[in-house]
Design an enzyme around this catalytic site. Structure first.
Site, short mmCIF file in Angstrom:
data_model
loop_
_atom_site.label_atom_id
_atom_site.label_comp_id
_atom_site.label_asym_id
_atom_site.label_seq_id
_atom_site.Cartn_x
_atom_site.Cartn_y
_atom_site.Cartn_z
N TYR A 176 48.28 0.94 67.87
CA TYR A 176 48.47 1.67 69.13
C TYR A 176 49.41 2.86 68.88
O TYR A 176 49.84 3.09 67.75
CB TYR A 176 49.01 0.73 70.22
CG TYR A 176 47.97 -0.26 70.70
CD1 TYR A 176 46.96 0.15 71.57
CD2 TYR A 176 47.96 -1.58 70.27
CE1 TYR A 176 45.99 -0.74 72.01
CE2 TYR A 176 46.99 -2.48 70.71
CZ TYR A 176 46.01 -2.05 71.58
OH TYR A 176 45.04 -2.92 72.01
N CYS A 362 37.36 -18.92 70.77
CA CYS A 362 36.06 -18.25 70.98
C CYS A 362 36.19 -16.82 71.48
O CYS A 362 35.30 -16.00 71.27
CB CYS A 362 35.24 -19.06 71.97
SG CYS A 362 35.97 -19.13 73.64
#
Ligand code: FMN
Ligand code: SF4
Length: 496
Positions: A176, A362
């Site tokens: 960033y 997940c």
């Protein structure tokens, strides 16, 4: 107590924290209001984690200025939004939990593609390609613009401290804007913000000084950064144990940074790894082992005396305890583990490890949902995440007799919820075992967390007194005989 070291208090600067467990910063996508403040849903979401026993909450990344880059969906500290920060602080303090706000300088060249498509020219340390639109070149911020951002950090910190917030974390990781300034491959500047490592760190260090100046020397500030980028080049990441030439930051420079940041006056370091080019470090999927970035924190810890926070698939209490006990890090940050089970700390403290609902790694219900589907943050296996007040499982006034056909994950979850709500539940499964697709899905080594989830369901159903009938098919005759009030068919589905 089973996990003694995990529940020892610690201080960051002068702020005392009741245990070694922090909630890792996660943007509460969709739970932010138009002014950039926290909605009641966001406050409920964080408060549930405080109630669950976490020692320190680090908020998702929050902007301090909209001047050079639009806010998009992030939080934003300003006079209109600040009351929601104070509401949040009061709410989590009730449970003895501390709260730090993660402040970001911005996204810079990794700003989302749709913002660029809408006509915004991305900014960065230097003229480099935008990550999501490589044919667009980011504009280098002017020296004056950087100074204005520094100033905005000081003002934001002053407001936050007055609002009762306990400290700040600076968002210096994963490529960033802060990271674009501190890394040679992205920073080619000739002004005071470019050049040697010391000069490339000038931006976050000036921000640190502005915060201390405006909010007080004893207002703690942590710096979050990746010790190593695992980057072979633009948009090309490196895998674990791969032999390659580091194009971003290597460990030697990461350690040098740790020393410089401590010397500058930071009160703690939050160490991870990776960048957008190698996202699977900062956001480890199920293929990464548990604790995949602990070695990075352990290296940094050898160089500094301030507290070091580690992060990354640390949702197994035995592992978290070991990391602290072996001195590899002082604080263990849990991100997704606290989305899957906000009461992870309380359950670990009570030694009820088997009660912890495990994150499967997940990303479906959290990062993917908020980043690519623009939906509010939640969790694939804990839909109450982000909807804590709405999904309170109160007991029904007229308990029902519930028959559920199908013992896969949907049937087991339906049985669990109906039983918690006071119903009499019988779960029928045609096969020999509960689990449905979870059984085959949990076979590969790297999907063992799915087996942990299956084990968790079996334990929950047993504790809740759900009657389980294996190798029984639900037929019209069976329904006539049992006379249930409600039937839930959970025999599987085909995606639309
Ligand atoms: C939905 C989501 C949002 C995130 N937002 C941020 C963020 O705002 N700032 C940040 O530094 N890291 C962010 N992260 C990264 C997490 O802080 C954490 O490093 C990562 O999830 C790995 O830790 P875990 O395995 O415990 O989840 C985010 C992760 C997720 C899943
Ligand atoms: S959606 Fe998946 S990765 Fe995200 S917290 Fe839930 S189980 Fe973990």
């Amino acid at each position: 107590m089973k996990f003694e070291r995990l529940f020892e208090p610690i201080s960051i600067g002068k702020v005392n924290i009741k245990n070694r467990i922090a909630m890792a910063p996660m943007v509460p996508g969709g739970l932010v209001d138009h002014d950039g403040g926290f909605t009641q849903r966001a406050i409920d979401y964080y408060t549930e984690r405080a109630f669950g026993g976490v020692g320190l909450i680090i908020s998702g990344c929050t902007k301090v200025s909209e001047k050079v880059e639009p806010r998009t969906t992030l939080m934003f500290v300003n006079r209109r939004s600040i009351s929601s920060f104070s509401e949040l602080a009061e709410s989590v303090h009730y449970y003895g939990t501390r709260i730090f706000i993660q402040l970001t300088a911005g996204l810079g060249s990794v700003i989302v593609g749709s913002v660029i498509d809408s006509g915004f020219k991305p900014v960065s340390a230097s003229a480099i390609p935008a990550f999501w639109r490589p044919n667009v070149t980011a504009r280098a911020l002017t020296t004056e613009e950087v100074e204005e951002i520094v100033d905005a950090f000081g003002k934001a910190a002053q407001l936050l401290r007055a609002a009762g917030i306990d400290g700040i974390e600076l968002h210096g990781h994963e490529g960033y804007l802060f990271d674009q300034f501190s890394t040679a491959i992205w920073n080619k500047r000739n002004d005071k913000y470019g050049g040697s490592l010391e000069d490339r760190l000038r931006f976050p260090i000036e921000v640190l000084n502005a915060i201390k100046d405006k909010a007080g020397k004893d207002f703690p500030v942590v710096y979050r950064y990746g010790l190593k980028h695992y980057m072979k080049g633009f948009r090309t990441g490196a895998l674990p144990h791969e032999d390659y030439v580091e194009a971003g930051r290597d460990v030697a420079e990461g350690l040098e940074m740790a020393k410089l940041l401590e010397k500058a006056g930071f009160d703690g370091l939050h160490v991870d790894a990776g960048s957008y080019d190698s996202w699977y470090w900062a956001h480890p999927p199920t293929y990464q082992p548990h604790g995949c970035m602990v070695d990075m924190a352990a290296e940094a810890k050898k160089c500094v005396t301030i507290p070091v926070i580690t992060v990354g698939r640390l949702g197994i209490p035995e592992l978290a305890e070991k990391v602290v006990a072996e001195g590899k890090a002082d604080i263990v940050a849990l991100g997704r583990a606290l989305l899957a089970d906000p009461h992870w700390p309380r359950k670990a403290r009570e030694g009820k490890v088997e009660e912890i609902r495990p994150c499967t790694g997940c990303h479906d219900g959290c990062l993917h949902r908020e980043m690519y589907q623009f939906k509010p943050i939640s969790c694939a296996i804990n839909p109450a995440t982000g909807r804590e007040r709405l999904y309170t499982l109160g007991v029904v006034t007229q308990p029902q007799k519930v028959l559920i056909a199908g013992g896969g994950v949907a049937g087991m979850e339906a049985a669990r919820v109906a039983a918690i709500r006071g119903c009499e539940v019988t779960l029928y499964e045609k096969g020999e075992k509960l689990g449905g697709h979870l059984i085959a899905g949990s076979v590969p080594d790297f999907k063992r967390d799915i087996k942990r989830l299956l084990d968790w369901y079996v334990i929950q159903l047993e504790r809740l007194g759900v009657k389980i009938r294996l190798q029984v098919e639900v037929t019209p005759e069976l329904i006539k005989k049992e006379k249930p009030d409600k039937i839930i068919i959970a025999t599987g589905s085909t995606p639309i």
